[in-house]
Design a protein around this motif. Structure first.
Motif, PDB file in Angstrom:
ATOM      1  N   ILE A   1      14.954 -17.248   4.784  1.00  0.00           N
ATOM      2  CA  ILE A   1      15.774 -16.223   4.132  1.00  0.00           C
ATOM      3  C   ILE A   1      16.346 -15.293   5.185  1.00  0.00           C
ATOM      4  CG2 ILE A   1      15.755 -14.362   2.427  1.00  0.00           C
ATOM      5  CD1 ILE A   1      13.374 -15.728   1.129  1.00  0.00           C
ATOM      6  N   LYS A   2      17.635 -15.030   5.060  1.00  0.00           N
ATOM      7  CA  LYS A   2      18.277 -14.098   5.975  1.00  0.00           C
ATOM      8  C   LYS A   2      17.810 -12.686   5.689  1.00  0.00           C
ATOM      9  CE  LYS A   2      22.422 -16.963   6.379  1.00  0.00           C
ATOM     10  NZ  LYS A   2      23.883 -17.014   6.169  1.00  0.00           N
ATOM     11  N   THR A   3      17.904 -11.871   6.730  1.00  0.00           N
ATOM     12  CA  THR A   3      17.426 -10.497   6.597  1.00  0.00           C
ATOM     13  C   THR A   3      18.185  -9.731   5.529  1.00  0.00           C
ATOM     14  OG1 THR A   3      16.882 -10.493   8.927  1.00  0.00           O
ATOM     15  CG2 THR A   3      16.978  -8.352   7.854  1.00  0.00           C
ATOM     16  N   GLU A   4      19.546  -9.891   5.517  1.00  0.00           N
ATOM     17  CA  GLU A   4      20.327  -9.138   4.528  1.00  0.00           C
ATOM     18  C   GLU A   4      20.067  -9.627   3.108  1.00  0.00           C
ATOM     19  OE1 GLU A   4      22.981 -12.205   6.536  1.00  0.00           O
ATOM     20  OE2 GLU A   4      21.529 -10.690   7.092  1.00  0.00           O
ATOM     21  N   GLU A   5      19.602 -10.906   2.956  1.00  0.00           N
ATOM     22  CA  GLU A   5      19.267 -11.415   1.633  1.00  0.00           C
ATOM     23  C   GLU A   5      17.907 -10.890   1.176  1.00  0.00           C
ATOM     24  OE1 GLU A   5      21.561 -15.709   1.881  1.00  0.00           O
ATOM     25  OE2 GLU A   5      19.384 -15.620   1.904  1.00  0.00           O
ATOM     26  N   LEU A   6      16.984 -10.834   2.082  1.00  0.00           N
ATOM     27  CA  LEU A   6      15.637 -10.384   1.730  1.00  0.00           C
ATOM     28  C   LEU A   6      15.628  -8.915   1.350  1.00  0.00           C
ATOM     29  CD1 LEU A   6      12.643 -11.093   1.531  1.00  0.00           C
ATOM     30  CD2 LEU A   6      12.414 -10.512   3.951  1.00  0.00           C
ATOM     31  N   MET A   7      16.411  -8.122   2.120  1.00  0.00           N
ATOM     32  CA  MET A   7      16.486  -6.680   1.859  1.00  0.00           C
ATOM     33  C   MET A   7      15.092  -6.085   1.763  1.00  0.00           C
ATOM     34  SD  MET A   7      19.652  -6.421  -0.804  1.00  0.00           S
ATOM     35  CE  MET A   7      21.257  -7.092  -0.357  1.00  0.00           C
ATOM     36  N   LEU A   8      14.219  -6.489   2.646  1.00  0.00           N
ATOM     37  CA  LEU A   8      12.847  -6.007   2.653  1.00  0.00           C
ATOM     38  C   LEU A   8      12.602  -5.294   3.968  1.00  0.00           C
ATOM     39  CD1 LEU A   8      10.019  -6.042   1.345  1.00  0.00           C
ATOM     40  CD2 LEU A   8       9.585  -8.178   2.550  1.00  0.00           C
ATOM     41  N   ASP A   9      12.092  -4.111   3.927  1.00  0.00           N
ATOM     42  CA  ASP A   9      11.814  -3.323   5.121  1.00  0.00           C
ATOM     43  C   ASP A   9      10.500  -3.822   5.710  1.00  0.00           C
ATOM     44  OD1 ASP A   9      11.307  -1.465   7.060  1.00  0.00           O
ATOM     45  OD2 ASP A   9      12.101   0.215   5.884  1.00  0.00           O
ATOM     46  N   LEU A  10      10.602  -4.703   6.745  1.00  0.00           N
ATOM     47  CA  LEU A  10       9.394  -5.292   7.319  1.00  0.00           C
ATOM     48  C   LEU A  10       8.528  -4.266   8.011  1.00  0.00           C
ATOM     49  CD1 LEU A  10      10.734  -8.673   8.741  1.00  0.00           C
ATOM     50  CD2 LEU A  10       9.454  -8.256   6.650  1.00  0.00           C
ATOM     51  N   ASP A  11       9.171  -3.202   8.545  1.00  0.00           N
ATOM     52  CA  ASP A  11       8.368  -2.151   9.176  1.00  0.00           C
ATOM     53  C   ASP A  11       7.442  -1.511   8.160  1.00  0.00           C
ATOM     54  OD1 ASP A  11       9.494  -2.596  11.626  1.00  0.00           O
ATOM     55  OD2 ASP A  11      11.116  -1.138  11.315  1.00  0.00           O
TER      56      ASP A  11
ATOM     57  N   SER B   1      14.714 -14.298 -17.278  1.00  0.00           N
ATOM     58  CA  SER B   1      14.298 -13.669 -16.025  1.00  0.00           C
ATOM     59  C   SER B   1      15.189 -14.144 -14.884  1.00  0.00           C
ATOM     60  CB  SER B   1      12.842 -14.007 -15.722  1.00  0.00           C
ATOM     61  OG  SER B   1      12.020 -13.577 -16.764  1.00  0.00           O
ATOM     62  N   GLN B   2      15.424 -13.221 -13.917  1.00  0.00           N
ATOM     63  CA  GLN B   2      16.281 -13.543 -12.789  1.00  0.00           C
ATOM     64  C   GLN B   2      15.560 -13.243 -11.486  1.00  0.00           C
ATOM     65  OE1 GLN B   2      19.505 -10.953 -14.374  1.00  0.00           O
ATOM     66  NE2 GLN B   2      20.822 -12.726 -13.997  1.00  0.00           N
ATOM     67  N   SER B   3      16.146 -13.731 -10.414  1.00  0.00           N
ATOM     68  CA  SER B   3      15.578 -13.477  -9.093  1.00  0.00           C
ATOM     69  C   SER B   3      15.996 -12.106  -8.603  1.00  0.00           C
ATOM     70  CB  SER B   3      16.065 -14.553  -8.111  1.00  0.00           C
ATOM     71  OG  SER B   3      17.482 -14.472  -7.978  1.00  0.00           O
ATOM     72  N   LEU B   4      15.362 -11.665  -7.512  1.00  0.00           N
ATOM     73  CA  LEU B   4      15.669 -10.345  -6.958  1.00  0.00           C
ATOM     74  C   LEU B   4      17.119 -10.240  -6.503  1.00  0.00           C
ATOM     75  CD1 LEU B   4      12.465  -9.658  -4.847  1.00  0.00           C
ATOM     76  CD2 LEU B   4      13.147  -8.469  -6.927  1.00  0.00           C
TER      77      LEU B   4
ATOM     78  N   SER C   1       0.859  -1.181   0.000  1.00  0.00           N
ATOM     79  CA  SER C   1       0.000   0.000   0.000  1.00  0.00           C
ATOM     80  C   SER C   1       0.897   1.234   0.000  1.00  0.00           C
ATOM     81  CB  SER C   1      -0.927  -0.001   1.218  1.00  0.00           C
ATOM     82  OG  SER C   1      -0.168  -0.053   2.407  1.00  0.00           O
ATOM     83  N   ARG C   2       0.483   2.263  -0.689  1.00  0.00           N
ATOM     84  CA  ARG C   2       1.303   3.457  -0.899  1.00  0.00           C
ATOM     85  C   ARG C   2       1.326   4.352   0.349  1.00  0.00           C
ATOM     86  NH1 ARG C   2       0.057   8.325  -1.922  1.00  0.00           N
ATOM     87  NH2 ARG C   2      -2.159   7.804  -2.001  1.00  0.00           N
ATOM     88  N   PRO C   3       2.503   5.048   0.624  1.00  0.00           N
ATOM     89  CA  PRO C   3       3.789   4.935  -0.066  1.00  0.00           C
ATOM     90  C   PRO C   3       4.734   4.021   0.694  1.00  0.00           C
ATOM     91  CG  PRO C   3       3.770   6.927   1.233  1.00  0.00           C
ATOM     92  CD  PRO C   3       2.455   6.239   1.501  1.00  0.00           C
ATOM     93  N   LYS C   4       5.574   3.283  -0.026  1.00  0.00           N
ATOM     94  CA  LYS C   4       6.563   2.396   0.569  1.00  0.00           C
ATOM     95  C   LYS C   4       7.887   2.534  -0.178  1.00  0.00           C
ATOM     96  CE  LYS C   4       3.906   0.399   3.614  1.00  0.00           C
ATOM     97  NZ  LYS C   4       2.763   1.274   3.409  1.00  0.00           N
ATOM     98  N   ARG C   5       8.949   2.044   0.507  1.00  0.00           N
ATOM     99  CA  ARG C   5      10.246   2.036  -0.139  1.00  0.00           C
ATOM    100  C   ARG C   5      10.388   0.815  -1.043  1.00  0.00           C
ATOM    101  NH1 ARG C   5      16.184   2.127   2.817  1.00  0.00           N
ATOM    102  NH2 ARG C   5      17.333   3.030   1.049  1.00  0.00           N
ATOM    103  N   GLY C   6       9.834  -0.299  -0.628  1.00  0.00           N
ATOM    104  CA  GLY C   6       9.818  -1.501  -1.435  1.00  0.00           C
ATOM    105  C   GLY C   6      10.971  -2.432  -1.143  1.00  0.00           C
ATOM    106  N   VAL C   7      11.238  -3.312  -2.087  1.00  0.00           N
ATOM    107  CA  VAL C   7      12.305  -4.314  -1.953  1.00  0.00           C
ATOM    108  C   VAL C   7      13.433  -3.969  -2.914  1.00  0.00           C
ATOM    109  CG1 VAL C   7      10.695  -6.116  -1.261  1.00  0.00           C
ATOM    110  CG2 VAL C   7      11.231  -5.812  -3.680  1.00  0.00           C
ATOM    111  N   ARG C   8      14.633  -4.475  -2.585  1.00  0.00           N
ATOM    112  CA  ARG C   8      15.760  -4.218  -3.466  1.00  0.00           C
ATOM    113  C   ARG C   8      15.692  -5.168  -4.659  1.00  0.00           C
ATOM    114  NH1 ARG C   8      20.200  -1.471  -3.574  1.00  0.00           N
ATOM    115  NH2 ARG C   8      20.046  -0.689  -1.437  1.00  0.00           N
ATOM    116  N   SER C   9      15.858  -4.615  -5.843  1.00  0.00           N
ATOM    117  CA  SER C   9      15.734  -5.422  -7.059  1.00  0.00           C
ATOM    118  C   SER C   9      17.058  -5.952  -7.557  1.00  0.00           C
ATOM    119  CB  SER C   9      15.066  -4.591  -8.163  1.00  0.00           C
ATOM    120  OG  SER C   9      15.807  -3.403  -8.376  1.00  0.00           O
ATOM    121  N   PHE C  10      18.167  -5.421  -7.057  1.00  0.00           N
ATOM    122  CA  PHE C  10      19.486  -5.974  -7.390  1.00  0.00           C
ATOM    123  C   PHE C  10      20.456  -5.584  -6.282  1.00  0.00           C
ATOM    124  CE2 PHE C  10      19.171  -1.865  -9.519  1.00  0.00           C
ATOM    125  CZ  PHE C  10      20.324  -1.202  -9.136  1.00  0.00           C
TER     126      PHE C  10
END
Length: 862
Positions: free
Chosen positions: A848-858, A786-789, A736-745
Motif C-alpha cells: 500500500i502506498k503511503t498516500e493510500e494508507l493515510m496512516l501516521d506511522l510515527d 460496508s466499505q473500505s477505508l 494506545s491513547r492519544p493518537k490521531r488515527g487513520v483516515r476513514s474517508f
C-alpha cells in the motif's frame, strides 16, 4: 418691582445645649430603649395574665363600658376608639386585629371576646370592617377581670396621665397556658401552645397542694398541648422536654379516617389555613399523578370541617395517606418557645415555673382582694354595731336628732353625747325610720355575728398561708366545674413513621416515551397505543426539532438525559405527564430549567440505581473522553441539571453511549475524518465532576463522536453535506491513547466535506437525519453495504445535515457488569511488534502506498 425678602436670622445654639455622642453609642442607646419597649409593652405576654398590653387594654376597656357577656353588643369601632383614645395610642388596625383574634374559636381554646358578625374564618378570610361588627366580653373573659375593682392589682397612669389602667389583670385562670401565645420582639420570640383548661387547672391545684410535685407527676396531668382545631399531637419526648425547659418539638397531624376507599380529613393542624391546605394538596396531587389520587373536595359546612381526598380504585390508601402527610401541611412540626415576661424581664420557663409564677400572682391577687373585703366588712360591722346600739337608746337618739339644726349638727351631737363613731353617726342619721322595727334589729344582730365570722375568716386568710391555699383550691375547683372544656387534641407518645419507599407510591403503568433533541417529551400509555393502532408518522413536532429516542418504560423507571452542555437530567417516568396523540409533548422546562441553545444527545433508562454497574461513555468536541458509572448519577432532586463532565472553554459534549459487558473498544471520529480505536480499558472511569482524558493528538481538530463498540458493531459516518459511509470497525487498528488515527474517508479538494456524526451500528438499525430544510429522513442500515477505508462518501442529501440520531434504547441492566481493567492482549501488541505482516483491506502493508494508507506511522510506533 418685587419687595426684597429679609434673610432669616441665623439661630445660634449655645454650646451647653449641644450633646456630643458617638453614632454607635447613640444608635445602641436608642435601639436598646426601643427593644426594651417592644419586649415589655408590645410583643410578649405577661406570665401572670397571659396577655399582651394591647389585649389587656381591650378587655379592660370593654369591662369599663360594661360590655358583659349577658349585655347587648356594641360596635367594635366603639371599643377600638376607646382603647386608642385612653390607653393605646397606636393604629386602629392592629387593635382591631387583636380584638378579632380574641374572638376566633379556631385560634384560642377559650375565646375572650364574643363578636357578632364576620370575624374571619379558618380559611384565612379577613374579618369585616370594625364599623360592621359588634362585640362584647365572653363569659370566660370575665374571669380575667373579676374583682378588678377591689384593688386586687396594681394600677398605673395611662400615656397622658389622664386615666389609670391596670398593669395586669386578676386572671382567675392560667390564661397564658390555656390560650397560649405567639409573638416576635427584638431578640426574643415566643410560641406557647394552648393547653386543655381542665388539665391546667388540675395541675395548678396540684402545685398549690404540693408545691414540690415532680415534673413526672405534672406530666401525668398535663398530657400535652390541646389545640382548638383538634388534630393529633405526637412525640411524648418533645412534650416532656418542653414541660421541663420551655423548649421542645412535637408533630401535629390531621385527624383522618377512611370512608368508601377515600381519605376524609376532619381536623387539621393548629394555625394551618384550610384554604391554603386544600390548595397545596391539590398542587401536590397535580404534580404527582402516580399517586392515583383523583380529586380533593372541601365539604366543610355548619356541621364541621370535612375535606375529602378521592382515590382511584388502584390506589393504596395507607401509602397515599402517608405520602400526603409527608408532602403537604397535613402534618407539621410545632416548636415550643415559652418566653414570657416575668418581673418586667423576658424569661424562658418550663411548665412548673410558669404555673408557680401564676400561683404567686393568684395568691397576691386573692390577698389584696381579701384585704379590700376585710376593710369593707370591718366598716360594715362598725355600722351594724352602731345601729344596734342606737336601737337600744332610740329615744335619746331621736331627741338629739330632733333638737339638731341640721345633718352635720346631728352627727356631731351623736358623737359627743352618745359616744358613737363618725361612721356610726353618719349611718344613724341616714337611716330610715322603718328600719328600726324589731325585725330589722334581729337582722342587724344576725348580720353583726355573720360579719364577725367573715372578718375572722379574712384575717385567717391573710395570716395563714394554708388557709389562703385552701381558698385558692376551692376557687379553682369551682371555676373548673363551671368553665371546663373537654380535650380536643389526641396525644400519642410516639411519632408515626411516615417514611415510605417512594416506589410504593407509584402505581405501575407501562408507557412509551419519545424524547426530542430540543427537550420535548411525549408520553403515551401503552394500552392506549395498542387500542388505537397509533404510528409515529402522525406525530407533531416543533420546527427544526426531531425525536431522537423512543423508549418503553414503566412508571417505576428513571430516564437519564445527557445534554450537549455537559449536564444530565434525571427524570422519574412518573413525573412526565401524559400527552395527547397530536401534541408535541411536555417540555422538560416544566420539571427543570433547560437552555434553548442546549440539546439532548442520548437517553438512558434506569430501573434501579442499586447494582447499576454499567457506565456511560462521554466524548467532547475538544477530544476529552471519560467513563461515568451510572450509580454515581443518582440524585435526590429532579428540578435541575447536574454536571456529567467538567468541560473547558468552547467545548461541548458530542456523544454519549452505554458501556456494557460486551463493550471492547472506543472509536473516535474527528471532523476531518480521522478515526482512532482504543481498548475500552484505555479510558478511565471517573466521577461526574472530572474532565476526563485526552483522546486525540490535534488541538485544532474537533471530535464529532466517541462511541463504544463491541466486536459486531460497525462504524456509520454522516457528513455535513449529507454524505454517509459504513465501515467495519475491524478495519480500524487498535492504538494506545492519544493518537490521531487513520483516515476513514478521502477528502475532496474541489468539493470538501466534513464529518458531522458517527454511530456504532448493527445491521437492521435505523438512523434519523434532520436536514437543513427541516425534513426528517430515516435511514435503514440494510440499504448500505460496508466499505473500505479508502472508499468515498456516498451522497444521499445535498441540502446538508442539521442533526442525526441513532434510534436505539439504552437500558441500564442491573445485572450487567462491565469488564474490569486488564492487560492488553496479543492483538493489541501486534500493532507495534508485527507491523510488516499487518493486513489492511486484504492487502499487505508493504503493497500500500503511503498516500493510500493515510496512516501516521510515527503515531503508530509510539
Amino acid at each position: 418691582m418685587a419687595p426684597k425678602t429679609k434673610k432669616p436670622e441665623e439661630v445660634v445654639i449655645p454650646e451647653e445645649n449641644i450633646i456630643d455622642y458617638a453614632l454607635d453609642e447613640l444608635m445602641g442607646d436608642r435601639f436598646g430603649r426601643y427593644a426594651k419597649y417592644i419586649i415589655q409593652e408590645r410583643a410578649l405576654p405577661d406570665v401572670r395574665d397571659g396577655l399582651k398590653p394591647v389585649q389587656r387594654r381591650i378587655l379592660y376597656t370593654m369591662n369599663e363600658i360594661q360590655l358583659f357577656h349577658d349585655k347587648a353588643y356594641k360596635k367594635s369601632a366603639r371599643v377600638v376608639g376607646e382603647v386608642i383614645g385612653k390607653y393605646h395610642p397606636h393604629g386602629d388596625t392592629s387593635i382591631y386585629e387583636a380584638l378579632v383574634r380574641m374572638s376566633q374559636y379556631w385560634k384560642l381554646n377559650v375565646p375572650l371576646s364574643d363578636m357578632h358578625g364576620n370575624n374571619g374564618s379558618i380559611d384565612g378570610d379577613s374579618a369585616a370592617a370594625m364599623r360592621y361588627t359588634e362585640v362584647r366580653l365572653s363569659k370566660t373573659a370575665e374571669l380575667l377581670l373579676r374583682d378588678l375593682k377591689k384593688n386586687s392589682v396594681q394600677w398605673a397612669p395611662n400615656f397622658d396621665d389622664s386615666e389609670t389602667e391596670p398593669t395586669v389583670l386578676p386572671a382567675y385562670f392560667p390564661n397564658i397556658l390555656v390560650n397560649g401565645s405567639t409573638g416576635i420582639a427584638a431578640g426574643y420570640a415566643t410560641n406557647i401552645p394552648p393547653h386543655n383548661f381542665n388539665e391546667i387547672l388540675d395541675a395548678t391545684i396540684r402545685l398549690i397542694e404540693r408545691p414540690h410535685s415532680s415534673l413526672d407527676k405534672i406530666s401525668k396531668i398535663i398530657k400535652g398541648p390541646d389545640f382548638p382545631t383538634g388534630g393529633v399531637v405526637m412525640g411524648k419526648e418533645g412534650i416532656l422536654e418542653a414541660l421541663a425547659t420551655g423548649r421542645g418539638r412535637v408533630v401535629i397531624q390531621s385527624k383522618t379516617h377512611i370512608e368508601d376507599g377515600n381519605i376524609i380529613i376532619t381536623e387539621i393542624p393548629y394555625e394551618i389555613v384550610k384554604q391554603d391546605l386544600v390548595k397545596k394538596i391539590g398542587e401536590a396531587i397535580e404534580d404527582n399523578p402516580q399517586m392515583e389520587i383523583k380529586d380533593i373536595r372541601d365539604e366543610t359546612d355548619r356541621n364541621g370541617l370535612r375535606i375529602v381526598i378521592e382515590l382511584n380504585k388502584d390506589a393504596n390508601v395507607e401509602i397515599a395517606r402517608k405520602w400526603l402527610l409527608k408532602n403537604t401541611p397535613l402534618q407539621v412540626g410545632y416548636n415550643y418557645n415559652n418566653v414570657v415576661i416575668v418581673d418586667k424581664r423576658p424569661q424562658l420557663l418550663g411548665m412548673i415555673d410558669i404555673l408557680k409564677a401564676y400561683i404567686n400572682h393568684l395568691g397576691e391577687v386573692f390577698l389584696r382582694k381579701t384585704k379590700f373585703d376585710l376593710v369593707k366588712a370591718e366598716k360594715r360591722l362598725e355600722i351594724v354595731k352602731g345601729l344596734v346600739k342606737a336601737v337600744s337608746i332610740l329615744d335619746q337618739v331621736i331627741e338629739i336628732i330632733r333638737k339638731s339644726t341640721n345633718r352635720s349638727d346631728a352627727i356631731e351631737k351623736l358623737i359627743s353625747k352618745l359616744k358613737f363613731s363618725e361612721v356610726q353617726a353618719i349611718a344613724i342619721v341616714d337611716l330610715r325610720l322603718y328600719r328600726l322595727s324589731s325585725t330589722d334589729v334581729h337582722k342587724l344582730t344576725a348580720e353583726a355575728k355573720e360579719l364577725e365570722n367573715t372578718i375572722k375568716h379574712y384575717k385567717d386568710i391573710i395570716s395563714d398561708k394554708l388557709v389562703l391555699d385552701q381558698e385558692l383550691i376551692e376557687l379553682l375547683t369551682v371555676i373548673r366545674k363551671d368553665y371546663g372544656v373537654e380535650r380536643r387534641t389526641e396525644v400519642i407518645d410516639e411519632i408515626e413513621n411516615i417514611e415510605i419507599d417512594f416506589k410504593e407510591t407509584i402505581v405501575k403503568k407501562d408507557y412509551k416515551i419519545w424524547i426530542s433533541k430540543d427537550g420535548y417529551i411525549k408520553s403515551l400509555d401503552q394500552k392506549y397505543i395498542a387500542q388505537n393502532k397509533l404510528t409515529q408518522e402522525s406525530f407533531a413536532r416543533k420546527p427544526h426539532d426531531m425525536w431522537i429516542s423512543t423508549v418503553e418504560v414503566s412508571s417505576l423507571d428513571n430516564l437519564i438525559l445527557v445534554c450537549s452542555d455537559g449536564t444530565y437530567y434525571l427524570l422519574p417516568a412518573y413525573k412526565i405527564s401524559e400527552s395527547k396523540w397530536k401534541d408535541i409533548g411536555m417540555h422538560i422546562n416544566k420539571i427543570a430549567p433547560f437552555s434553548g441553545e442546549n440539546h439532548i444527545l442520548a437517553v438512558f433508562v434506569v430501573k434501579y440505581f442499586e447494582n447499576a454497574k454499567q457506565e456511560i461513555l462521554i466524548a467532547s468536541k475538544k477530544g476529552m473522553i471519560k467513563r461515568v458509572p451510572v450509580e454515581n448519577l443518582e440524585t435526590k432532586t429532579f428540578n435541575r441539571a447536574f454536571k456529567i463532565i467538567n468541560l473547558g472553554a468552547d467545548d461541548e459534549v458530542v456523544s454519549a453511549s452505554l458501556v456494557t459487558s460486551q463493550t471492547e473498544y472506543v472509536v473516535m471520529l474527528t471532523k476531518t475524518g480521522f478515526t482512532v480505536k482504543y481498548d475500552i480499558n484505555e479510558i478511565p472511569s471517573s466521577s461526574p465532576s472530572s474532565k476526563g482524558v485526552k483522546s486525540t493528538v490535534s488541538k485544532n481538530e474537533d471530535v464529532v463522536a466517541g462511541r463504544v463498540f463491541d466486536k459486531n458493531d460497525e462504524l456509520f459516518i454522516i457528513t455535513e453535506r449529507g454524505g454517509i459511509k459504513r465501515i467495519k470497525q475491524t478495519l480500524i487498528p487498535v492504538m494506545s491513547r492519544p493518537k490521531r488515527g487513520v483516515r476513514s474517508f478521502p477528502v475532496s479538494v474541489s468539493k470538501p466535506d466534513f464529518a458531522s456524526y458517527a454511530f456504532n451500528v448493527k445491521n437492521g438499525e435505523k438512523i434519523a437525519i434532520l436536514d437543513s430544510s427541516d425534513v426528517v429522513t430515516t435511514l435503514d442500515l440494510k440499504q448500505f453495504k460496508s466499505q473500505s477505508l479508502e472508499s468515498k462518501i456516498i451522497s444521499i442529501d445535498e441540502s446538508g445535515v442539521q442533526f442525526a440520531a441513532l434510534k436505539r434504547t439504552f437500558i441500564i441492566d442491573n445485572g450487567d457488569i462491565p469488564p474490569s481493567p486488564q492487560e492488553k492482549d496479543d492483538s493489541t501488541v501486534m500493532l507495534t511488534a508485527n507491523i510488516s505482516s499487518m493486513m489492511v483491506n486484504g492487502k499487505n502493508i508493504d503493497e500500500i502506498k503511503t498516500e493510500e494508507l493515510m496512516l501516521d506511522l510515527d503515531d503508530l510506533l509510539d
